[in-house]
Design an enzyme around this catalytic site. Structure first.
Site, PDB file in Angstrom:
ATOM      1  N   CYS A  81       0.839  -1.201   0.000  1.00  0.00           N
ATOM      2  CA  CYS A  81       0.000   0.000   0.000  1.00  0.00           C
ATOM      3  C   CYS A  81       0.881   1.260   0.000  1.00  0.00           C
ATOM      4  CB  CYS A  81      -0.974  -0.053   1.177  1.00  0.00           C
ATOM      5  SG  CYS A  81      -2.409   1.038   0.982  1.00  0.00           S
ATOM      6  N   HIS A 171      -3.652  -5.276   0.960  1.00  0.00           N
ATOM      7  CA  HIS A 171      -3.096  -5.711   2.251  1.00  0.00           C
ATOM      8  C   HIS A 171      -3.110  -7.241   2.355  1.00  0.00           C
ATOM      9  CE1 HIS A 171      -2.662  -1.805   4.289  1.00  0.00           C
ATOM     10  NE2 HIS A 171      -3.654  -1.435   3.500  1.00  0.00           N
ATOM     11  N   GLU A 173      -1.767  -8.976   4.643  1.00  0.00           N
ATOM     12  CA  GLU A 173      -1.709  -9.411   6.037  1.00  0.00           C
ATOM     13  C   GLU A 173      -3.083  -9.646   6.648  1.00  0.00           C
ATOM     14  OE1 GLU A 173      -1.222  -4.828   6.223  1.00  0.00           O
ATOM     15  OE2 GLU A 173      -0.989  -6.475   4.786  1.00  0.00           O
TER      16      GLU A 173
END
EC number: 6.3.5.2
Length: 521
Positions: A81, A171, A173
């Protein structure tokens, strides 16, 4: 044993800790540092690769810049990002504000690349991802190619295969990104070549050796609360130095039912740890008499704990070290508070820190571990799973689960009601055989200092009320009330009213967070 390491530079994303957890789950050691970590410290850390986190700022803000010397270290770098935008901006590309913010689920169309090879699931050349950005890369730096796009983000993924630089606008994660774990594993294990040697058996061996080297023949004192962190710290330190450790267990009268006995049985009798059991219930109750404000109660309990602990510490004249159950999120949050760069800082309960007059050195053997790793370590050290995987319990104990003034009578009633609730959660399973205790993230009873009319047998009662609270959450920042089966709630209510003399009404809290907090005080 030398560990391969990944360095994560944090630009202020709310979910940066998840990156570290995902890397650790791949059994690779990593550390999270502020984006402005000096280049010489980065070189000394000697990472196999670097991950640049997301963040809320623009690459055109001069306050949020990492040392661009990282791009000359000759190691793989993954920008997530904002991290991707930072990479593009400083390597000659262009970043511009998006015409529309992209937030939520998206599908990224990919081409074959080093980063994406072999990680798609059912649909070839497609990744199911979670976006959260306004700015986006509008022009690639020299040497980069586009490896993924969405209709509103033509450069959603980019790579420089020769230099092993990668940028992704989503993202990986977060759990919403379906192939996120596989993508991070691909970067960490395959591209960076990090060896998956970060395991609990290896950690125990290294931690024991480190504690022995650090402490030598000195004596160590630890405040044992019965919580997960201090319990695991005690077990680990005792494994390393045996009788050089003395634990002080302060019973302030605000613990769960039989918790004092459980702690003494586990540590003093089963593990052979030296534990000083201080019964300070009267002292705490005296100080709390007449106090109704929640924050004042917290401060009194915290200050009194330090006073009691300090008095015991003074008796142990040979102690040179104070051990604490500080864990990695505490370290990260404290660093953020010092630098003023973190966007969400919470205070945490330790032994109140070191009192100014305490001339002890600090021993924090868990400071590199996340909570899930602490639990894993506890089981590996022989602590019972039931203790290690207990729900969070506030530092002030039942003091903040009794609304208003704290009295011994109230604490005794609440202890019994809470224990019944937890018993029934443990004994009731869903259709898959999982207990409702394990399905909920936190569950407890709250004592309400109000009376209501009831009928028991042929007589009228006028007794106290307890509220039951159970929530499901992944991060404790937001939470949904647990939709427990009515049959379970009915059993809990019947048992409390019949078994706890002094309570005649049970209610269930169906408030989410926000607007409510998880604890009532």
């Amino acid at each position: 044993m030398t560990q391969d390491k990944i360095l994560i530079l944090d630009f202020g994303s709310q979910v940066t800790q998840l990156i570290a957890r995902r890397v650790r789950e791949a059994h690779v050691y990593c550390e999270l540092h502020s984006f402005d970590m000096p280049l010489d410290e980065i070189k000394a850390f000697n990472p196999k690769g670097i991950i640049l986190s997301g963040g809320p700022n623009s690459v055109y803000e001069s306050d949020y810049q990492a040392d661009t010397g990282i791009f000359d270290l000759g190691i793989p770098i993954l920008g997530i990002c904002y991290g991707m935008q930072f990479m593009a901006h400083h390597l000659g590309g262009e970043v511009q504000p998006g015409n529309q913010r992209e937030f939520g689920y998206a599908q990224v169309k990919t081409i074959d690349s080093e980063l994406t090879r072999g990680i798609q699931d059912d649909t070839p050349n497609t990744l199911d991802v979670w976006m959260s950005h306004g700015d986006k890369v509008s022009k690639l730096p020299t040497g980069f190619t586009v490896i993924g796009d969405t209709p509103s983000c033509p450069i959603a993924m980019m790579e420089n295969a020769e230099k092993q630089f990668y940028g992704i606008q989503f993202h990986p994660e977060v759990t919403h990104t379906k192939q996120g774990r596989a993508l991070l594993n691909r970067f960490v294990l395959d591209i960076c070549g990090a060896q998956p040697s970060w395991t609990m058996p290896n950690y125990i061996e290294e931690a024991v050796a480190k504690i022995r080297e650090q402490v030598g023949s000195d004596e160590v004192i630890l405040g044992l609360s019965g919580g997960v962190d201090s319990s695991v710290a005690a077990a680990l330190i005792h494994r390393a130095i045996g009788d050089q450790l003395t634990c002080v267990f302060v019973d302030h009268g605000l613990l769960r039912l039989n918790e004092g006995k459980m702690v003494m049985d586990m540590f003093a009798r089963n593990l052979g740890v030296k534990v000083i059991h201080v019964d300070a219930e009267g002292q705490f109750m005296e100080k709390l008499a007449g106090v109704t404000d929640p924050e004042k109660k917290r401060k009194i309990i915290g200050a009194e704990f330090i006073e009691v602990f300090d008095a015991e510490e003074k008796k142990l004249t040979n102690a040179k070290w104070l051990a604490q159950g500080t864990i990695y999120p505490d370290v990260i949050e404290s660093a953020g508070a010092k630098t003023k760069k973190a966007h969400a800082i919470k205070s945490h309960h330790n032994v109140g820190g070191l009192p100014e007059n305490m001339k002890l050195k600090l021993l924090e053997p868990l400071r590199d571990l996340f909570k899930d790793e602490v639990r894993e370590l506890g089981v590996a050290l022989g602590l019972p799973r039931e203790m290690v995987y207990r729900h969070p319990f506030p530092g002030p104990g039942l003091g903040v689960r009794i609304l208003g003034e704290v009295k011994k009578e109230y604490a005794d009633l609440l202890r019994q009601a809470d224990d019944i609730f937890i018993q029934e959660l443990r004994n009731t399973t869903d259709e898959n055989g999982t207990s409702w205790y394990d399905l909920t993230s936190q569950a407890f009873a709250v004592f309400l200092p109000v009376k209501s009319v009831g009928v028991m047998g042929d007589g009228r009662t006028y007794d106290y009320v307890v509220a039951l609270r159970a929530v499901i959450t992944s991060d404790f920042m937001t939470a949904h009330w647990a939709e427990l089966p009515y049959s379970l709630l009915g059993r809990v209510s019947n048992r409390i009213i019949n078994e706890v003399k002094g309570i005649n009404r049970v209610v269930y809290d169906v408030s989410g967070k926000p607007p409510a907090t998880i604890e009532w005080e």
